[in-house]
Design an enzyme around this catalytic site. Structure first.
Site, PDB file in Angstrom:
ATOM      1  NE  ARG A   1      -2.765  -1.584   3.260  1.00  0.00           N
ATOM      2  CZ  ARG A   1      -3.338  -1.538   4.461  1.00  0.00           C
ATOM      3  NH1 ARG A   1      -4.319  -0.683   4.686  1.00  0.00           N
ATOM      4  NH2 ARG A   1      -2.933  -2.335   5.430  1.00  0.00           N
ATOM      5  CG  MET A   2       4.365   1.680   2.221  1.00  0.00           C
ATOM      6  SD  MET A   2       3.899   3.083   3.238  1.00  0.00           S
ATOM      7  CE  MET A   2       5.354   4.119   3.112  1.00  0.00           C
TER       8      MET A   2
END
Length: 288
Positions: free
Chosen positions: A20-21
């Site tokens: 999700r980064m």
């Protein structure tokens, strides 16, 4: 007659890439105030125990080794199959049996040595199988709820599995653990795969301890930001803002004047002398 000091082994989980980064960089290497977030967790672990932590990586996060090299010991989880499997991989690299095994997450940069010490002391004092850090966040959505039996933890109920009454519980699992090392050795390989994901989860150890008639004690952490993890860049920015103020406050209390703290940026490793005046729009980076 001398009293033997308990042996303590800290394991830091850093095997997750952090999809999700949206980054090719391992999540725990993303910087906050001039230092990779994992660096703060390592520093807190060393300050609390005086020993070298063991950092668990995966093939996807092997780059972490190049940054911290010989500062810590290493273990590899391949393939990553959940937090329980991660601890199994870590303990396979620990050849002795410590009195206490402390498990930290590599993405909680605001964790303090004082909280780690409090957790260890509570486990030792109560002779519990597990002491776990809990928080009461403003929003408990997504967290595992702590169901108590008197003062002990009876079980942890994941948010998706919780009933309406359980979802109303405000105290949640903070993902910070101290285990009785000897008990952990006997029970860690008894974890069973999740029917939904096939992964092994640390939280199952609570049920195993209760089944053995051992206590699981909660240690409530007052500052929920200490156990706040980073899963995306919004959370990264939120924690960096909090950390930035903590750094400024430390210097202010040490005798530094800041004419406009809102536009003053000071990295974690900067040193500033007494009676220094920082004017607006000052940035001090690295080992300044």
């Amino acid at each position: 007659m001398t009293t033997r000091r308990p042996t303590i082994r800290v394991v830091i989980l850093a095997a997750g890439l952090g999809t999700r980064m949206r980054s090719r960089r391992a999540k725990v290497l993303h910087p906050l105030c001039g230092r990779p977030m994992l660096g703060y967790v390592i520093e807190a672990a060393v300050e609390a125990t005086g020993g070298r932590p063991l950092v668990l990586v995966s093939p996807a996060t092997e780059a972490v080794r190049g940054v911290f090299a010989d500062q810590v010991d290493w273990a590899v989880q391949d393939p990553p199959l959940g937090t329980g499997h991660a601890l199994q991989a870590a303990m396979s690299a620990v050849h002795n049996t410590p009195d206490d095994v402390v498990v930290l997450s590599g993405d909680t940069p605001l964790l303090t040595a004082a909280t780690i010490t409090q957790l260890i002391r509570q486990r030792q004092r109560t002779k519990a199988a597990i002491a776990l850090g809990t928080i009461v966040p403003e929003d408990a959505t997504g967290y595992g709820r702590i169901v108590r039996d008197g003062g002990d933890v009876a079980r942890i109920v994941e948010d998706k599995d919780a009933s309406k009454a359980e979802r109303a519980i405000e105290e949640v699992n903070g993902g910070l653990y101290a285990f009785d090392g000897a008990w952990l050795r006997t029970r860690l390989n008894d974890l069973t795969p999740s029917p939904a994901t096939g992964e092994l989860y640390l939280t199952e150890l609570v049920a195993l301890a209760r089944g053995d008639g051992r206590s699981v004690v909660p240690v409530e952490v007052d500052d929920e930001m200490e156990l706040a993890g980073v899963n995306d860049r919004v959370q990264l920015a939120t924690l960096e803002a909090d950390l930035r103020w903590r750094i400024l406050e430390r210097h202010l209390l040490a005798g530094v004047t800041m004419e406009d703290p809102g536009t003053t940026f000071v990295d974690a490793d900067v040193e500033i002398g007494q009676d220094v005046v920082l004017e607006p729009n000052v940035l001090l980076r690295g080992h300044t």
